[in-house]
Design a protein around this motif. Structure first.
Motif, short mmCIF file in Angstrom:
data_model
loop_
_atom_site.label_atom_id
_atom_site.label_comp_id
_atom_site.label_asym_id
_atom_site.label_seq_id
_atom_site.Cartn_x
_atom_site.Cartn_y
_atom_site.Cartn_z
N VAL A 10 -57.45 -21.76 -7.42
CA VAL A 10 -56.28 -22.61 -7.16
C VAL A 10 -55.80 -22.46 -5.71
O VAL A 10 -54.61 -22.56 -5.44
CB VAL A 10 -55.12 -22.31 -8.15
N ALA A 11 -56.75 -22.21 -4.81
CA ALA A 11 -56.35 -21.99 -3.42
C ALA A 11 -56.35 -23.27 -2.59
O ALA A 11 -55.90 -23.28 -1.46
CB ALA A 11 -57.26 -20.94 -2.78
N LYS A 22 -47.04 -31.12 0.29
CA LYS A 22 -46.72 -30.39 1.53
C LYS A 22 -46.11 -29.02 1.19
O LYS A 22 -46.51 -28.00 1.74
CB LYS A 22 -45.75 -31.21 2.38
N ALA A 23 -45.13 -29.03 0.28
CA ALA A 23 -44.47 -27.77 -0.05
C ALA A 23 -44.70 -27.37 -1.51
O ALA A 23 -44.11 -26.42 -1.99
CB ALA A 23 -42.96 -27.90 0.21
N MET A 24 -45.57 -28.11 -2.20
CA MET A 24 -45.80 -27.81 -3.62
C MET A 24 -47.30 -27.75 -3.89
O MET A 24 -48.04 -28.63 -3.43
CB MET A 24 -45.18 -28.93 -4.47
N GLY A 58 -52.18 -19.23 0.35
CA GLY A 58 -50.80 -19.31 0.80
C GLY A 58 -50.08 -20.49 0.14
O GLY A 58 -50.71 -21.46 -0.27
N GLY A 59 -48.77 -20.39 -0.01
CA GLY A 59 -47.97 -21.50 -0.52
C GLY A 59 -48.11 -21.77 -2.01
O GLY A 59 -47.86 -22.87 -2.47
N LYS A 60 -48.54 -20.78 -2.76
CA LYS A 60 -48.77 -21.01 -4.19
C LYS A 60 -47.77 -20.25 -5.08
O LYS A 60 -48.02 -20.05 -6.26
CB LYS A 60 -50.20 -20.58 -4.54
N ALA A 62 -44.98 -21.14 -6.33
CA ALA A 62 -44.45 -21.94 -7.44
C ALA A 62 -45.32 -21.78 -8.68
O ALA A 62 -44.83 -21.77 -9.81
CB ALA A 62 -44.37 -23.41 -7.05
N LEU A 63 -46.61 -21.62 -8.44
CA LEU A 63 -47.56 -21.45 -9.52
C LEU A 63 -47.32 -20.13 -10.27
O LEU A 63 -47.30 -20.07 -11.49
CB LEU A 63 -48.94 -21.43 -8.87
N GLU A 64 -47.11 -19.08 -9.49
CA GLU A 64 -46.86 -17.76 -10.09
C GLU A 64 -45.54 -17.80 -10.86
O GLU A 64 -45.44 -17.27 -11.96
CB GLU A 64 -46.84 -16.67 -9.01
N ASN A 65 -44.54 -18.44 -10.27
CA ASN A 65 -43.24 -18.51 -10.94
C ASN A 65 -43.32 -19.31 -12.24
O ASN A 65 -42.62 -19.01 -13.20
CB ASN A 65 -42.19 -19.15 -10.02
#
Ligand code: G1P
Length: 290
Positions: A10-11, A22-24, A58-60, A62-65
């Motif tokens: 999921v990278a 962009k941010a999601m 990087g920027g992932k 939201a996925l972990e949350n």
């Protein structure tokens, strides 16, 4: 040996969905009311997978949350008496310790992303799910494949036939018929032009591998698009061990593509009891208009 572990690469940057991504993370884009990744996770858990390995970048966050508890939200839903929603939110969090995260620190390709999980997988067969490939069916495709693995005890990839002009979007197989509707792969090529494609049998994002694949992924050979390709490691593995193609039962949507993503939304929405009637009515008015 039982398939207990599944890798979720999921990278990816999701450039095809900019600016939405962009941010999601692109894996968080919703199909109706669930993010794409959740369908893949539910499929894995329903297929008996016990450990989910996410290869992120990087920027992932939201996925972990998404797969973690959210005490504030849960508390608010409880206080408002929204028990159904509360249950939905709580039940999507896998048991503690079920998810393992590792990072792919450079975008070197799908083969490299899978290789990043080698020490977490260890010396046992495992599954790979590409969340972009969303498959609608009562029996999860991975479950179908695990049943087949119990019989064949060999690496396997889900396959389907594509129009010849679309071969450049997929890993394409050269294969011969084997038992039970499967094919035995003789060779593979990543994203060939239609003129070079050995067939129109394409790999989609559900795989089962023996751990031997890591030896070949570890060679870090660059292939199509200058990336370390899973397909090339599979071709190398074929020198050693058989790989089968499995014709899955179900409808596959390419959620990595704008049109495919909209089709998935439409198909899942038309099965959703809360919205299907409203949607059908709207579609009818549009069909007559156009
Ligand atoms: C990947 C694989 C390709 C496979 C496809 C299925 O490509 O490299 O072999 O056919 O997934 O969706 P991607 O779509 O990530 O470019």
């Amino acid at each position: 040996m039982k398939i207990k572990k599944a890798i979720f690469p999921v990278a990816g940057l999701g450039t095809r969905f900019l600016p939405a991504t962009k941010a999601m993370p692109k894996e968080m884009l919703p199909v109706v009311d669930k993010p794409i990744i959740q369908y893949a996770v539910e499929e894995a858990l329903a297929s008996g997978i016990e450990q989910l390995i996410f290869v992120t970048g990087g920027g992932k966050t939201a996925l972990e949350n998404h797969f973690d508890r959210s005490y504030e939200l849960e508390d608010t839903l409880r206080k408002r008496g929204k028990d159904d929603l509360l249950q939905t939110i709580e039940s999507l969090v896998p048991k503690s310790g079920t998810i393992v995260y590792t990072r792919q620190s450079e975008p070197l390709g799908l083969g490299h992303a899978i290789w990043c999980a080698r020490d977490i997988v260890g010396d046992e067969p495992f599954a790979v799910l590409l969340a972009d490939d969303l498959i609608q069916n009562d029996v999860p495709v991975l479950h179908q494949m695990i049943n087949e693995f119990d019989r064949l005890r060999a690496s396997m990839v889900a396959i389907f036939e594509v129009p010849k002009e679309e071969t450049s979007k997929y890993g394409i197989l050269e294969a011969e018929p084997a038992h039970n509707g499967t094919v035995r792969i003789k060779s593979m090529i990543e994203k060939p032009d239609p003129a070079e494609a050995p067939s129109n049998l394409a790999a989609i994002g559900r795989y089962i591998f023996t751990p031997k694949i890591f030896d070949y992924l570890g060679m870090h050979k660059k292939g199509a698009g200058g990336e370390i390709q899973l397909t090339d490691a599979m071709v190398a593995l074929l020198e050693d061990q058989p790989i089968f193609g499995y014709r899955f039962k179900g409808t596959r949507f390419d959620c990595g593509d704008k049109a495919g993503f909209q089709m998935a939304n439409l198909a899942f929405a038309l099965e959703h009891p809360e919205i299907r009637d409203t949607l059908k009515e709207y579609i009818n008015t549009q069909v007559h208009k156009n």
